[in-house]
Design a protein around this motif. Structure first.
Motif, mmCIF file in Angstrom:
data_model
loop_
_atom_site.group_PDB
_atom_site.id
_atom_site.type_symbol
_atom_site.label_atom_id
_atom_site.label_comp_id
_atom_site.label_asym_id
_atom_site.label_seq_id
_atom_site.Cartn_x
_atom_site.Cartn_y
_atom_site.Cartn_z
ATOM 1 N N LEU A 97 -17.765 -0.048 1.823
ATOM 2 C CA LEU A 97 -17.090 -1.249 1.321
ATOM 3 C C LEU A 97 -18.108 -2.107 0.583
ATOM 4 C CD1 LEU A 97 -14.734 -3.349 1.199
ATOM 5 C CD2 LEU A 97 -15.605 -4.222 3.393
ATOM 6 N N VAL A 124 -8.294 -2.147 3.689
ATOM 7 C CA VAL A 124 -9.484 -1.301 3.627
ATOM 8 C C VAL A 124 -9.320 -0.094 4.544
ATOM 9 C CG1 VAL A 124 -11.984 -1.212 3.925
ATOM 10 C CG2 VAL A 124 -10.907 -3.309 3.076
ATOM 11 N N VAL A 145 -14.551 1.293 -1.363
ATOM 12 C CA VAL A 145 -13.558 0.254 -1.625
ATOM 13 C C VAL A 145 -14.290 -0.955 -2.189
ATOM 14 C CG1 VAL A 145 -11.779 -1.240 -0.640
ATOM 15 C CG2 VAL A 145 -12.095 1.090 0.247
ATOM 16 N N THR A 183 -16.369 6.035 4.516
ATOM 17 C CA THR A 183 -16.042 5.065 3.477
ATOM 18 C C THR A 183 -17.006 3.891 3.473
ATOM 19 O OG1 THR A 183 -13.693 5.656 3.620
ATOM 20 C CG2 THR A 183 -14.227 3.540 2.593
ATOM 21 N N TYR A 198 0.822 -1.210 0.000
ATOM 22 C CA TYR A 198 0.000 0.000 0.000
ATOM 23 C C TYR A 198 0.860 1.266 0.000
ATOM 24 C CZ TYR A 198 -3.845 3.171 0.774
ATOM 25 O OH TYR A 198 -4.741 4.182 0.623
ATOM 26 N N GLY A 230 -11.173 2.658 -4.193
ATOM 27 C CA GLY A 230 -10.039 1.812 -3.872
ATOM 28 C C GLY A 230 -10.337 0.380 -4.295
ATOM 29 N N PHE A 233 -7.149 2.553 2.861
ATOM 30 C CA PHE A 233 -7.919 3.296 1.861
ATOM 31 C C PHE A 233 -8.839 4.312 2.545
ATOM 32 C CE2 PHE A 233 -7.312 -0.262 -1.333
ATOM 33 C CZ PHE A 233 -6.747 0.532 -2.320
ATOM 34 N N TYR A 273 -10.719 7.548 0.601
ATOM 35 C CA TYR A 273 -11.457 6.921 -0.500
ATOM 36 C C TYR A 273 -12.915 6.730 -0.090
ATOM 37 C CZ TYR A 273 -7.148 6.398 -3.042
ATOM 38 O OH TYR A 273 -6.000 6.697 -3.719
ATOM 39 N N THR A 324 -9.122 -3.739 -4.237
ATOM 40 C CA THR A 324 -8.320 -4.820 -3.673
ATOM 41 C C THR A 324 -9.053 -6.127 -3.920
ATOM 42 O OG1 THR A 324 -7.356 -5.740 -1.637
ATOM 43 C CG2 THR A 324 -9.389 -4.475 -1.394
#
Length: 296
Positions: A264, A212, A223, A262, A186, A202, A215, A220, A204
């Motif tokens: 996910l 995470v 993600v 953020t 990272y 982001g 990010f 971000y 991954t």
């Protein structure tokens, strides 16, 4: 006296029926998920992101190839592929056939652990116990896969920060190599996400919390990850038994808050290992994420 065989035979029959459903029906019952993600500035027009992951494609999976091709009808502004795309050395051309018209759209990708090494037979119970010394299958042509996707116009986001024009929006994208194999670095992309972009993504393969969280700390908005297969075998009203990474079971698939800023999204993916071709209460899927404006 007559032996009591009814209950054991019923259990065997139920188990056989469940296995047949999981291996023959559900793993081929492709589903499109849809989620709205409020990450754009107030007043912004929506941005459609098609998230693909874990195709685990083999040359003979023509039904899956055709289903993926038809996703172009969704008219996505951006396509994101979070890895584990191929499951054999002969799968690159079928992958390009499957992606087909989607390759004409803006696209970004990263690799997953099964892009580097072919799957291998193993005791299914090992899935529930972390391997201390992983044993890899034969190497796969991941570099050839990446070159083909880049030649088609997509961006390899592995340890790269870039900006993609998608629809009316400037999308800042950064990605890491596969954390499951410890290939993530990272620090190569560390730093505040581009504040001038309309949204920051982001990428991954494995949703490892350490990745995470970095990010999220860098600002971000969303993600995107895969790897977990959503648990692949889920128990109704309980959920995933395992996630095959550090993410908690509750976030093994779909859209969740990571923190107060953020989001996910973990895709349950479109495939399985050829040596574990079963899914239960977790059909294979792709996701259309509609990024929308936040409330003022």
């Amino acid at each position: 006296m007559r032996p009591r065989t009814g209950l054991p035979l019923a259990a065997v029959a139920a188990g056989a029926t469940t296995l047949g459903y999981a291996s023959l029906v559900e793993r081929n019952r492709f589903v499109l998920r849809r989620f709205d993600v409020p990450v754009l500035a107030p007043g912004s027009s929506p941005l459609r992101v098609l998230h693909l992951s874990d195709l685990h494609l083999t040359a003979g999976q023509r039904r899956k190839q055709q289903w993926v091709r038809r996703l172009d009808a969704l008219d996505p502004d951006l396509v994101v592929n979070t890895g584990d795309t191929i499951a054999g050395p002969d799968a690159i051309e079928p992958t390009l056939v499957a992606l087909g018209p989607l390759l004409d759209r803006p696209g970004v990708f990263v690799f997953g652990n099964n892009d580097f090494y072919a799957p291998r037979p193993k005791n299914p119970l090992r899935y529930f116990v972390p391997e201390r010394r992983p044993v890899f299958g034969r190497p796969l042509p991941w570099q050839e896969l990446g070159q083909a996707l880049v030649a088609a116009g997509w961006i390899d986001a592995t340890h790269v920060r870039t900006t993609v024009k998608a629809g009316r929006h400037a999308v800042a994208v950064a990605g890491v190599d596969d954390p499951h194999l410890g290939r993530d670095r990272y620090d190569r992309i560390a730093g505040r996400a581009d504040a001038a972009a309309d949204v920051r993504l982001g990428l991954t393969h494995a949703p490892e919390p350490r990745v995470v969280s970095r990010f999220a700390a860098d600002g971000y908005d969303l993600v995107l990850a895969g790897h977990t297969h959503g648990g692949q075998l889920r128990v109704p009203f309980y959920g995933a038994l395992v996630t095959n990474c550090g993410i908690d079971r509750a976030r093994a698939r779909w859209l969740h808050r990571w923190d107060d800023r953020t989001w996910l999204h973990v895709s349950a993916g479109l495939g399985t290992s050829p040596f574990a071709p079963v899914r239960f209460a977790c059909p294979p899927e792709a996701t259309l994420l509609t990024l929308t404006a936040r409330e003022p």
